[in-house]
Design a protein around this motif. Structure first.
Motif, PDB file in Angstrom:
ATOM      1  N   ARG A  10       0.836  -1.213   0.000  1.00 18.93           N
ATOM      2  CA  ARG A  10       0.000   0.000   0.000  1.00 18.93           C
ATOM      3  C   ARG A  10       0.868   1.259   0.000  1.00 18.93           C
ATOM      4  NH1 ARG A  10      -3.603  -2.965   3.617  1.00 18.93           N
ATOM      5  NH2 ARG A  10      -2.348  -2.175   5.323  1.00 18.93           N
ATOM      6  N   ASP A  11       1.938   1.244   0.795  1.00 14.44           N
ATOM      7  CA  ASP A  11       2.847   2.397   0.816  1.00 14.44           C
ATOM      8  C   ASP A  11       3.487   2.618  -0.554  1.00 14.44           C
ATOM      9  OD1 ASP A  11       2.364   3.033   3.428  1.00 14.44           O
ATOM     10  OD2 ASP A  11       4.231   2.156   4.211  1.00 14.44           O
ATOM     11  N   LEU A  12       3.896   1.546  -1.199  1.00 12.48           N
ATOM     12  CA  LEU A  12       4.487   1.663  -2.525  1.00 12.48           C
ATOM     13  C   LEU A  12       3.464   2.179  -3.537  1.00 12.48           C
ATOM     14  CD1 LEU A  12       6.901   1.274  -4.398  1.00 12.48           C
ATOM     15  CD2 LEU A  12       6.200  -1.106  -4.677  1.00 12.48           C
ATOM     16  N   ASP A  13       2.233   1.645  -3.482  1.00  8.81           N
ATOM     17  CA  ASP A  13       1.176   2.130  -4.378  1.00  8.81           C
ATOM     18  C   ASP A  13       0.891   3.606  -4.141  1.00  8.81           C
ATOM     19  OD1 ASP A  13       0.923  -0.307  -5.622  1.00  8.81           O
ATOM     20  OD2 ASP A  13      -0.744  -0.990  -4.348  1.00  8.81           O
ATOM     21  N   ALA A  14       0.854   4.015  -2.860  1.00  4.00           N
ATOM     22  CA  ALA A  14       0.602   5.418  -2.545  1.00  4.00           C
ATOM     23  C   ALA A  14       1.728   6.309  -3.062  1.00  4.00           C
ATOM     24  CB  ALA A  14       0.439   5.594  -1.034  1.00  4.00           C
ATOM     25  N   VAL A  31      10.722   8.929  -3.432  1.00  2.89           N
ATOM     26  CA  VAL A  31      11.506   7.703  -3.297  1.00  2.89           C
ATOM     27  C   VAL A  31      12.264   7.717  -1.973  1.00  2.89           C
ATOM     28  CG1 VAL A  31      13.465   6.416  -4.248  1.00  2.89           C
ATOM     29  CG2 VAL A  31      11.689   7.279  -5.764  1.00  2.89           C
ATOM     30  N   ASP A  32      12.847   8.860  -1.605  1.00  2.13           N
ATOM     31  CA  ASP A  32      13.557   8.970  -0.323  1.00  2.13           C
ATOM     32  C   ASP A  32      12.620   8.701   0.848  1.00  2.13           C
ATOM     33  OD1 ASP A  32      15.962   9.521  -1.530  1.00  2.13           O
ATOM     34  OD2 ASP A  32      15.828  11.702  -1.261  1.00  2.13           O
ATOM     35  N   PHE A  34       9.832   6.928   0.824  1.00  6.29           N
ATOM     36  CA  PHE A  34       9.484   5.512   0.842  1.00  6.29           C
ATOM     37  C   PHE A  34      10.643   4.674   1.391  1.00  6.29           C
ATOM     38  CE2 PHE A  34       9.443   1.342  -1.264  1.00  6.29           C
ATOM     39  CZ  PHE A  34       8.253   0.853  -0.752  1.00  6.29           C
ATOM     40  N   MET A  35      11.859   5.008   0.979  1.00 10.31           N
ATOM     41  CA  MET A  35      13.023   4.258   1.452  1.00 10.31           C
ATOM     42  C   MET A  35      13.235   4.428   2.954  1.00 10.31           C
ATOM     43  SD  MET A  35      14.056   2.507  -1.025  1.00 10.31           S
ATOM     44  CE  MET A  35      15.598   1.910  -0.403  1.00 10.31           C
ATOM     45  N   LYS A  36      12.960   5.618   3.489  1.00 10.36           N
ATOM     46  CA  LYS A  36      13.089   5.823   4.942  1.00 10.36           C
ATOM     47  C   LYS A  36      12.082   4.960   5.694  1.00 10.36           C
ATOM     48  CE  LYS A  36      14.974  10.462   4.825  1.00 10.36           C
ATOM     49  NZ  LYS A  36      14.748  11.887   5.075  1.00 10.36           N
ATOM     50  N   ARG A  37      10.841   4.888   5.186  1.00  6.76           N
ATOM     51  CA  ARG A  37       9.842   4.043   5.831  1.00  6.76           C
ATOM     52  C   ARG A  37      10.245   2.572   5.745  1.00  6.76           C
ATOM     53  NH1 ARG A  37       5.542   7.489   3.127  1.00  6.76           N
ATOM     54  NH2 ARG A  37       5.873   5.999   1.461  1.00  6.76           N
ATOM     55  N   LEU A  38      10.784   2.166   4.594  1.00  2.00           N
ATOM     56  CA  LEU A  38      11.231   0.788   4.422  1.00  2.00           C
ATOM     57  C   LEU A  38      12.396   0.477   5.366  1.00  2.00           C
ATOM     58  CD1 LEU A  38      10.934  -1.840   2.818  1.00  2.00           C
ATOM     59  CD2 LEU A  38      12.525  -0.891   1.146  1.00  2.00           C
ATOM     60  N   ASP A  39      13.349   1.396   5.481  1.00  2.00           N
ATOM     61  CA  ASP A  39      14.474   1.205   6.398  1.00  2.00           C
ATOM     62  C   ASP A  39      13.998   1.096   7.840  1.00  2.00           C
ATOM     63  OD1 ASP A  39      16.437   1.141   4.485  1.00  2.00           O
ATOM     64  OD2 ASP A  39      16.990   3.265   4.692  1.00  2.00           O
ATOM     65  N   ALA A  40      13.037   1.935   8.216  1.00  2.00           N
ATOM     66  CA  ALA A  40      12.518   1.881   9.588  1.00  2.00           C
ATOM     67  C   ALA A  40      11.865   0.534   9.864  1.00  2.00           C
ATOM     68  CB  ALA A  40      11.522   3.014   9.814  1.00  2.00           C
ATOM     69  N   ARG A  41      11.134   0.021   8.887  1.00  2.00           N
ATOM     70  CA  ARG A  41      10.501  -1.291   9.070  1.00  2.00           C
ATOM     71  C   ARG A  41      11.545  -2.395   9.171  1.00  2.00           C
ATOM     72  NH1 ARG A  41       5.650  -0.439   5.014  1.00  2.00           N
ATOM     73  NH2 ARG A  41       4.231   0.550   6.471  1.00  2.00           N
TER      74      ARG A  41
END
Length: 140
Positions: A10-14, A31-32, A34-41
């Protein structure tokens, strides 16, 4: 699919929808973000994994002591160094103490009694230090 995977999708789609709406000018920022959210996860997932493994791991001091006891001479242990040094110094001290001018056999006995006494005192001190560091159980 896993709920975490669903959230990530969903985050990627958003992010992709926001890029379509905002245009290429904001692509780098999106992109930055999204990558920060991915890194946090990923960081949270690694921390949970490490924490669960650390909870399962409880070293047993007896195992550590057994591993150390199999090595007859460890260069880092002070007691072993003292024993080697006292034996090395015992050879010339024996020659000096056993000479007739220094007392002969009585001098020899006094010399080796001193060497044995120093090593015995060091061994007792090391044993006492190990016992103080040993974790105490409910029955101690």
């Amino acid at each position: 699919m896993d709920t975490r995977q669903d959230e990530l999708r969903r985050d990627l789609d958003a992010t992709l929808q926001a890029r379509k709406e905002l245009g290429k000018e904001y692509e780098e920022e999106l992109v930055d973000s999204f990558m920060k959210r991915l890194d946090a996860r990923l960081d949270a997932r690694v921390e949970r994994s490490v924490a669960s493994r650390l909870d399962d791991y409880e070293p047993d001091h007896r195992d550590r002591d057994r591993r150390r006891s199999h090595r007859p001479w460890a260069p880092g242990r002070a007691g072993n160094r003292l024993a080697v040094i006292s034996l090395a110094l015992g050879i010339p001290l024996t020659a000096i103490a056993s000479s007739p001018e220094s007392g002969g056999f009585v001098g020899l006995l006094a010399c080796w009694a001193g060497i044995i006494g120093v090593n015995f005192a060091a061994a007792l001190g090391n044993r006492r230090d190990r016992e103080e560091r040993r974790p105490r159980g409910d029955w101690d």
